[in-house]
Design a protein around this motif. Structure first.
Motif, PDB file in Angstrom:
ATOM      1  N   ILE A  66     -19.913  -2.695  52.118  1.00  0.00           N
ATOM      2  CA  ILE A  66     -18.561  -2.835  51.586  1.00  0.00           C
ATOM      3  C   ILE A  66     -18.362  -1.776  50.503  1.00  0.00           C
ATOM      4  N   ASP A  67     -17.191  -1.152  50.511  1.00  0.00           N
ATOM      5  CA  ASP A  67     -16.880  -0.116  49.528  1.00  0.00           C
ATOM      6  C   ASP A  67     -16.475  -0.780  48.218  1.00  0.00           C
ATOM      7  N   GLY A  68     -17.484  -1.131  47.442  1.00  0.00           N
ATOM      8  CA  GLY A  68     -17.261  -1.766  46.156  1.00  0.00           C
ATOM      9  C   GLY A  68     -18.521  -1.703  45.316  1.00  0.00           C
ATOM     10  N   GLU A  69     -18.372  -1.984  44.034  1.00  0.00           N
ATOM     11  CA  GLU A  69     -19.502  -2.018  43.109  1.00  0.00           C
ATOM     12  C   GLU A  69     -19.449  -3.314  42.315  1.00  0.00           C
TER      13      GLU A  69
ATOM     14  N   VAL B 282     -19.669 -19.746  40.677  1.00  0.00           N
ATOM     15  CA  VAL B 282     -20.642 -19.688  39.578  1.00  0.00           C
ATOM     16  C   VAL B 282     -21.152 -18.253  39.537  1.00  0.00           C
ATOM     17  N   HIS B 283     -20.614 -17.428  38.621  1.00  0.00           N
ATOM     18  CA  HIS B 283     -21.058 -16.022  38.572  1.00  0.00           C
ATOM     19  C   HIS B 283     -20.556 -15.343  37.307  1.00  0.00           C
ATOM     20  N   SER B 284     -21.275 -14.289  36.914  1.00  0.00           N
ATOM     21  CA  SER B 284     -20.899 -13.472  35.759  1.00  0.00           C
ATOM     22  C   SER B 284     -20.496 -12.058  36.155  1.00  0.00           C
ATOM     23  N   PHE B 285     -20.788 -11.683  37.404  1.00  0.00           N
ATOM     24  CA  PHE B 285     -20.453 -10.364  37.929  1.00  0.00           C
ATOM     25  C   PHE B 285     -19.603 -10.554  39.182  1.00  0.00           C
ATOM     26  N   HIS B 286     -18.789  -9.540  39.499  1.00  0.00           N
ATOM     27  CA  HIS B 286     -17.988  -9.619  40.712  1.00  0.00           C
ATOM     28  C   HIS B 286     -17.848  -8.225  41.310  1.00  0.00           C
ATOM     29  N   MET B 287     -17.318  -8.169  42.522  1.00  0.00           N
ATOM     30  CA  MET B 287     -17.218  -6.893  43.210  1.00  0.00           C
ATOM     31  C   MET B 287     -15.889  -6.206  42.894  1.00  0.00           C
ATOM     32  N   GLU B 288     -15.978  -5.060  42.273  1.00  0.00           N
ATOM     33  CA  GLU B 288     -14.803  -4.217  42.013  1.00  0.00           C
ATOM     34  C   GLU B 288     -14.635  -3.296  43.207  1.00  0.00           C
ATOM     35  N   MET B 289     -13.478  -3.382  43.867  1.00  0.00           N
ATOM     36  CA  MET B 289     -13.316  -2.739  45.159  1.00  0.00           C
ATOM     37  C   MET B 289     -13.016  -1.245  45.041  1.00  0.00           C
ATOM     38  N   GLY B 290     -13.711  -0.450  45.865  1.00  0.00           N
ATOM     39  CA  GLY B 290     -13.336   0.943  46.047  1.00  0.00           C
ATOM     40  C   GLY B 290     -12.261   1.066  47.105  1.00  0.00           C
ATOM     41  N   ASP B 291     -12.329   0.204  48.124  1.00  0.00           N
ATOM     42  CA  ASP B 291     -11.330   0.139  49.181  1.00  0.00           C
ATOM     43  C   ASP B 291     -10.680  -1.236  49.118  1.00  0.00           C
ATOM     44  N   PRO B 292      -9.475  -1.343  48.523  1.00  0.00           N
ATOM     45  CA  PRO B 292      -8.832  -2.650  48.376  1.00  0.00           C
ATOM     46  C   PRO B 292      -8.571  -3.348  49.702  1.00  0.00           C
ATOM     47  N   ALA B 293      -8.488  -2.598  50.794  1.00  0.00           N
ATOM     48  CA  ALA B 293      -8.229  -3.209  52.097  1.00  0.00           C
ATOM     49  C   ALA B 293      -9.380  -4.093  52.547  1.00  0.00           C
ATOM     50  N   GLN B 294     -10.569  -3.911  51.959  1.00  0.00           N
ATOM     51  CA  GLN B 294     -11.722  -4.720  52.334  1.00  0.00           C
ATOM     52  C   GLN B 294     -11.810  -6.025  51.534  1.00  0.00           C
ATOM     53  N   ARG B 295     -10.890  -6.235  50.607  1.00  0.00           N
ATOM     54  CA  ARG B 295     -10.785  -7.520  49.900  1.00  0.00           C
ATOM     55  C   ARG B 295      -9.732  -8.353  50.608  1.00  0.00           C
ATOM     56  N   ILE B 296     -10.122  -9.550  51.092  1.00  0.00           N
ATOM     57  CA  ILE B 296      -9.159 -10.372  51.817  1.00  0.00           C
ATOM     58  C   ILE B 296      -8.725 -11.605  51.027  1.00  0.00           C
ATOM     59  N   ALA B 297      -9.391 -11.879  49.900  1.00  0.00           N
ATOM     60  CA  ALA B 297      -8.956 -12.960  49.012  1.00  0.00           C
ATOM     61  C   ALA B 297      -9.517 -12.720  47.619  1.00  0.00           C
ATOM     62  N   HIS B 298      -8.791 -13.236  46.630  1.00  0.00           N
ATOM     63  CA  HIS B 298      -9.279 -13.146  45.254  1.00  0.00           C
ATOM     64  C   HIS B 298      -8.883 -14.423  44.514  1.00  0.00           C
TER      65      HIS B 298
END
Length: 212
Positions: A110-113, A154-170
């Motif tokens: 996935i294009d994200g960090e 339950v998390h402290s980190f999340h995925m910041e998208m490089g390609d927003p099209a690959q995020r389908i929910a937030h």
């Protein structure tokens, strides 16, 4: 049909195993097992990668400590095109890299960090508990799940998208937090579907029926 939840010593898989087995019975999706055996991943029709803990520890456990399991995962998902679901840190490992403690490579699917959540507004980290999903775009694993339904995070980190099209929910937690990602035969959820009651069980059922 066989669904394998990969056990690479990165979390208690009991609740996930029970939820997947329950939904497999309901939708007639065959057998669900938890396994650390590469040969089981190699014969799987669907693969699930859970994960609890820190990104570097989970990455090392999968890619170094269980190198044969990692190789079987790559073969199953990249070469044979088996449907894949990553959960929590299992989803984060789909990213290009993570920045928890140290820069660590991910699977690159996935294009994200993976970066720290910075919610502001006096909100606490970790982001823990129930939050409303916001559906960004339709996808078969989200069939029957609407904006406003609850999921358990339950998390402290999340995925910041490089390609927003690959995020389908937030979800919204002072800032937009990636909740579900998808690309090709691979999907991932930051929340725990096995702990997310109706919406989570529906997502599991959708995944077990999904034919990308």
């Amino acid at each position: 049909m066989l669904t394998v939840l990969i056990d690479y010593d990165s979390g208690n898989l009991h609740s996930a195993e029970k939820a997947f087995q329950r939904m497999a019975r309901e939708v007639d999706a065959g057998e669900v097992i938890v396994s650390s055996r590469p040969e089981d991943v190699a014969r799987a029709d669907r693969v699930v990668l859970p994960g609890d803990g820190a990104f570097p520890a989970c990455s090392a456990a999968l890619m170094q400590d269980h190198a044969a399991l990692h190789a079987a995962l790559i073969e199953a998902v990249e070469v044979r095109g088996r449907p894949f679901l990553g959960i929590c840190v299992g989803m984060q490992l789909m990213a290009l890299k993570g920045y928890e403690y140290a820069e660590t490579p991910g699977l690159g699917w996935i294009d994200g960090e993976v970066v720290p959540i910075d919610p502001g507004h006096g909100l606490k980290v970790p982001h823990m508990g129930w939050n409303d999903l916001v559906i960004d775009r339709p996808h078969p694993v989200l069939d029957g799940i609407a904006t406003g339904e609850h999921a358990y995070f339950v998390h402290s980190f999340h995925m910041e998208m490089g390609d927003p099209a690959q995020r389908i929910a937030h979800c919204n937690y002072g800032t937009e937090v990636t909740a579900v990602v998808a690309r090709g035969n691979r999907v991932g959820t930051q929340f725990h579907p096995e702990k997310s009651q109706a919406a989570g069980l529906r997502l599991i059922a959708n995944f077990l029926r999904w034919r990308p």
